[in-house]
Write an enzyme that holds these catalytic residues in place. Structure first.
Site, PDB file in Angstrom:
ATOM      1  CD1 TRP A 200      -3.065   1.370   0.397  1.00 46.31           C
ATOM      2  CD2 TRP A 200      -1.683   2.537   1.691  1.00 46.31           C
ATOM      3  NE1 TRP A 200      -3.597   2.626   0.520  1.00 46.31           N
ATOM      4  CE2 TRP A 200      -2.761   3.366   1.316  1.00 46.31           C
ATOM      5  CE3 TRP A 200      -0.685   3.068   2.500  1.00 46.31           C
ATOM      6  CZ2 TRP A 200      -2.870   4.691   1.727  1.00 46.31           C
ATOM      7  CZ3 TRP A 200      -0.791   4.383   2.914  1.00 46.31           C
ATOM      8  CH2 TRP A 200      -1.882   5.179   2.536  1.00 46.31           C
ATOM      9  CG  ASP A 201       3.145   4.344   2.557  1.00 48.02           C
ATOM     10  OD1 ASP A 201       2.876   5.170   1.663  1.00 48.02           O
ATOM     11  OD2 ASP A 201       3.645   4.673   3.651  1.00 48.02           O
ATOM     12  CG  LEU A 202       6.791  -0.336  -2.786  1.00 48.36           C
ATOM     13  CD1 LEU A 202       7.514  -0.772  -1.527  1.00 48.36           C
ATOM     14  CD2 LEU A 202       6.593  -1.527  -3.710  1.00 48.36           C
TER      15      LEU A 202
END
Length: 337
Positions: A200-202
Site C-alpha cells: 500500500w505505501d511503496l
C-alpha cells in the site's frame, strides 16, 4: 508479567515526531513513548546504537541484540493501518520485505532486521527506482493476503459512501463532477478487489538497501500498511512522488504514462486493470484532501488520473501529449503515500 532486569538509556521522542503523534494519537501516547520504548529495550535485551529515527507515526531505534547482531526497534500505535504489519511481514518472510524478528502484540512494538537508512530509492536514477519498485511489487503481490488483512473492496465501498457528503465542500462544479465520476468508477471496481497481499505505501523512501553482506538482493521494502487487493492499487505512490522530475520533462502527463508503462511491465500487471485501480487510489487521495479541509481536488493525483484516463494499453512513446490541469501542480500536496 515481564519485569525489567537492567537499566537502559532514556529514549527521547524526536522534536519533529512529537507534534505528529500529539495530533494523531494524543499527548498521552507521546509522553508515554520513551518509557514504553525502554520497556521493550529491556524486554528484548537490546542496546541502542544510534539516535532514534522516525517516519509519520513510528519511532525507530537502531539497536544491537544480545548476540551482537544489529536490528531496529520500531514503536508505533496499534491502529487499523498498522495492525496488519506483523502478519504481512511474516507472510513475506523476507521475500522483498524487511524481516520481522519479534513482535509485541499488546503494544505494537516490532523488532526488525537492520537496513541502511541512508540509502533509499529517493536518490537513485528514476528509471532504476521504477524498475526496482516494479520488481518488488511482483514479489510482494505473489503472496496471498493472510486472513484478517484489511480488504480493498471494503475500503473502496467506504470511500464511495463518503463522497456524497464531501462533494458540497468543493468550490468548483467541475471538481464535483470529477469526484462523482471517480466515485462511480470505484463503485464498479469494488466488486472485484483481488486477494493479493499489498504493501500500500511503496514509495521511494520506503525502499532501503540492506546492510553489506546481509542479503543478496540490493533493495528491501519497509513500513507496509497491508491490504488484500489488486496489485494495480499499488502504483500511485511511484507515479505521484518525485513529481518535480515529471514536471521537468515539460510534459508531466506523458511522463506519467511512461512511468506507468515501466512499472506495469516490470511488475507483470495487466495495464487496463492497473489503470482502473489507480483511479480508485486517486479517489482515496481526493477524499482525504477534502476531509482535511480542502475545497479543491489535489492537483498531482488528478493529473495522474488525467494521464491514464480512457487510454488503450500502449507504450508511452506512442501516446499523444495531454494538457496539464488548470490548477498549478503543487509538490506539497498531502498525498499520504
Amino acid at each position: 508479567m515481564y519485569e525489567p532486569t537492567s537499566p537502559q538509556p532514556q529514549i527521547s521522542v524526536p522534536p519533529a515526531l512529537a507534534p505528529l503523534l500529539d495530533h494523531n494519537f494524543g499527548p498521552e501516547w507521546t509522553s508515554g513513548l520513551p518509557a514504553l520504548t525502554g520497556l521493550h529495550l529491556r524486554r528484548w535485551n537490546l542496546t541502542p546504537t544510534g539516535a532514534p529515527m522516525h517516519g509519520m507515526v513510528a519511532l525507530v531505534v537502531p539497536v544491537r541484540r544480545a548476540d551482537g547482531s544489529p536490528a531496529v526497534l520500531k514503536m508505533q500505535p496499534v491502529t487499523e493501518e498498522t495492525r496488519g504489519e506483523p502478519a504481512a511481514l511474516r507472510a513475506w518472510a523476507g521475500d522483498g520485505a524487511v524481516r520481522l524478528l519479534d513482535h509485541a502484540p499488546a503494544t505494537g512494538a516490532l523488532l526488525l532486521e537492520a537496513l541502511d537508512p541512508a540509502r533509499t530509492l529517493e536518490n537513485e536514477p528514476l528509471d532504476r527506482a521504477l524498475t526496482v519498485i516494479g520488481g518488488l511489487l511482483a514479489r510482494l503481490t505473489r503472496h496471498r493476503a493472510p486472513e484478517g488483512t484489511r480488504r480493498l473492496g471494503t475500503i473502496t465501498r467506504t470511500m464511495v459512501r463518503r463522497c456524497a457528503a464531501l462533494a458540497p465542500h468543493l468550490r468548483d462544479p467541475r471538481d464535483r463532477t470529477r469526484l462523482a465520476a471517480l466515485a462511480s468508477h470505484a463503485r464498479e471496481m469494488a466488486s472485484e478487489p483481488g486477494d493479493r497481499l499489498l504493501h500500500w505505501d511503496l514509495h521511494y523512501a520506503n525502499v532501503l538497501a540492506p546492510l553489506p553482506g546481509t542479503r543478496p538482493e540490493p533493495w528491501v521494502a519497509i513500513d507496509p500498511q497491508p491490504l488484500a487487493g489488486h496489485p494495480g492499487y499499488e502504483l500511485l505512490p511511484a507515479l505521484h512522488d518525485r513529481w518535480n522530475e515529471a514536471v521537468a520533462t515539460g510534459d508531466p502527463l506523458r511522463e506519467t504514462r511512461r512511468r506507468f508503462d515501466l512499472l506495469t511491465e516490470t511488475a507483470g500487471i495487466d495495464r487496463d486493470r492497473a489503470r482502473a485501480w489507480t483511479r480508485v487510489r486517486v479517489l482515496q487521495e481526493c477524499v482525504w484532501a477534502i476531509e482535511d479541509g480542502g475545497t479543491a481536488l489535489p492537483d498531482v493525483p488528478v493529473a495522474v488520473a488525467d494521464a491514464l484516463r480512457d487510454r488503450p494499453s500502449r507504450r508511452a512513446k506512442d501516446a499523444p501529449a495531454a494538457p496539464l490541469p488548470s490548477r498549478t501542480v503543487d509538490e506539497g500536496d498531502d498525498h499520504r503515500v
